[in-house]
Motif scaffolding. Sequence first.
Motif, PDB file in Angstrom:
ATOM      1  N   LEU A 261       0.879  -1.402   0.024  1.00 55.34           N
ATOM      2  CA  LEU A 261      -0.104   0.224  -0.115  1.00 55.34           C
ATOM      3  C   LEU A 261       0.728   1.375  -0.145  1.00 55.34           C
ATOM      4  O   LEU A 261       1.689   1.149   0.795  1.00 55.34           O
ATOM      5  CB  LEU A 261      -1.052  -0.006   1.298  1.00 55.34           C
ATOM      6  N   LYS A 263       0.139   4.242   0.643  1.00 61.35           N
ATOM      7  CA  LYS A 263       0.193   5.194   1.772  1.00 61.35           C
ATOM      8  C   LYS A 263       0.481   4.893   3.103  1.00 61.35           C
ATOM      9  O   LYS A 263       0.398   5.387   4.445  1.00 61.35           O
ATOM     10  CB  LYS A 263      -1.274   5.864   1.843  1.00 61.35           C
ATOM     11  N   LEU A 264       0.694   3.460   3.454  1.00 59.65           N
ATOM     12  CA  LEU A 264       1.065   2.660   4.303  1.00 59.65           C
ATOM     13  C   LEU A 264       2.282   3.151   5.206  1.00 59.65           C
ATOM     14  O   LEU A 264       3.342   2.948   4.502  1.00 59.65           O
ATOM     15  CB  LEU A 264       0.770   1.357   4.415  1.00 59.65           C
ATOM     16  N   PHE A 373      -3.337   3.117   9.506  1.00 60.40           N
ATOM     17  CA  PHE A 373      -4.324   3.051   8.388  1.00 60.40           C
ATOM     18  C   PHE A 373      -5.873   2.968   8.997  1.00 60.40           C
ATOM     19  O   PHE A 373      -6.140   2.765  10.031  1.00 60.40           O
ATOM     20  CB  PHE A 373      -4.324   1.878   7.605  1.00 60.40           C
ATOM     21  N   ALA A 404      -3.899   5.555   4.564  1.00 56.92           N
ATOM     22  CA  ALA A 404      -4.311   4.414   3.985  1.00 56.92           C
ATOM     23  C   ALA A 404      -5.652   3.884   4.534  1.00 56.92           C
ATOM     24  O   ALA A 404      -5.894   4.124   5.336  1.00 56.92           O
ATOM     25  CB  ALA A 404      -3.234   3.170   3.920  1.00 56.92           C
ATOM     26  N   ASP A 424      -7.769   2.114  -0.303  1.00 52.33           N
ATOM     27  CA  ASP A 424      -6.701   1.422  -0.896  1.00 52.33           C
ATOM     28  C   ASP A 424      -6.774   0.023  -1.314  1.00 52.33           C
ATOM     29  O   ASP A 424      -6.355  -0.569  -2.098  1.00 52.33           O
ATOM     30  CB  ASP A 424      -5.456   1.918  -0.035  1.00 52.33           C
ATOM     31  N   SER A 489       4.478  -1.571   3.309  1.00 55.01           N
ATOM     32  CA  SER A 489       4.738  -0.144   3.294  1.00 55.01           C
ATOM     33  C   SER A 489       5.820  -0.090   2.065  1.00 55.01           C
ATOM     34  O   SER A 489       7.011  -0.804   2.000  1.00 55.01           O
ATOM     35  CB  SER A 489       5.215   0.298   4.400  1.00 55.01           C
TER      36      SER A 489
END
Length: 492
Positions: A261, A263-264, A373, A404, A424, A489
């Motif tokens: 992901l 945005k993680l 998240f 996320a 996501d 990540s």
Amino acid sequence: MAAVVFALVGLVVLALLGAVHRYLWRRFVGDTTAPGSPLRRAGTVAAFVLPLLSIGAMTSGRAGAPFWLQQVLAWPGFMWLACLLYLTLALLVGEVVRPVLLRVLARRDGATPGAGARTVPEPATAGPAGESGTGTGTPADVPDGTRPRSEELVPSHSAGASARSEAVVRTATESVTEPATDPATDPATEPERERETEPAAGPLATSATATATTLAPGPSRRLFVSRVVGGAAAAAGLATVGYGTYGVLRGPSVRRITVPLAKLPRAAHGFRIAVVSDIHIGPILGRAHTRRIVDTINATSPDLVAVVGDLVDGSVADLGSAAEPLSALRARHGSFFVTGNHEYFSGAGQWVDHVRELGLHPLENARVEIEGFDLAGVNDIAGETEGQGPDFGRALGDRDRGRAAVLLAHQPVVIHDAVEHGVDLQLSGHTHGGQLWPGNLLAELANPTVAGLERYGDTQLFVSRGAGAWGPPVRVGAPSDITVVELASRQA
């Protein structure tokens, strides 16, 4: 209008069931047993009773029948549906094999001496000069005690009578030497009925016909092939169902996938979510089934458990105790639950309250913050009939899109709403992976993804095949599973 459509669909389904059962009766019973035999009577009774049990198993729960009656009907009724599918598929394969076998046997019998009716040689006769030959004299070299009876009927002093005698003897001999009719090559011949040869007039013809009947071959090729193909189809179909049942009753296996992901944050790298869907606690799969699933999940030591709908097939009153092992689920960040369509057939509000009592956290169009998240959940679209359908705005509308987002949604078809709201990763179930091959082909028509991980724009969708089974406790080509989704990540 909806009621009319539902009634028409019901009639079509009943007509299809009737046609399939008629086909199975013909191939397994009509083509292989004799009229009036115990096997035929038993097969005919089964052809009527088994579909009634299946209809009862499918409708008893919705009709509010007592739970004990649902359990009585469930095993034979649902199991027969699985057998019906694979016996029919096996017989359809047999339709290709059947004519090939008939041709092979016909060629073999034609090339093998004595395979058909036995040929009785024409008696040798003395010619005009008294020599052995084919003349019109009396039979030669035949002992008196073994002479054909036809010779005694013809006076030897009459030339015209002698000619007539020869004609009668030849006719009788030809009728004996003519091969018996083969039912395999005669489309009008049924396995249980043999063609009768019309007797000619006169005592000689009667004697010859009796001899031909004695020399006719045994069971027909068509009957033999019907029994071979039917037996092979029964073995293949029942073995497939048996293997699929064993796969469900032994419990789900564990799969592991890694989902990156963007945005993680690095701190959440390696976060593990145990995803389980479609447990389907019901008249067949009860408390022991739930316990197997809980033990399997706990053995993976997840950070979070996500129960993604279709937990039950029945009311809290009937199945509350069977769901109690869920209270033993262990995860560092807890266990979460969203409704599936079957919860709305079983009293969704009561089940939401019950799972909360068991220690799970229902996400009814809601969101919680986990380290690194957002975890959101929406109600199943079946809840729209009760005014409790999915509400993406409420679950995701005011969140920080810099974080996320992982969404729990029972049905994969809501993926386009998830994409629109910047999700996501969506975790879903519902499809069972098709459950019974070739059901996956039908599932593909109704779902964007049937099983596994796929990407839709910036959103990834993972669909679990589920840990249980609806209807027949059988899975073929779609083994049950619990999946550990490890978040990765890209910053790590």
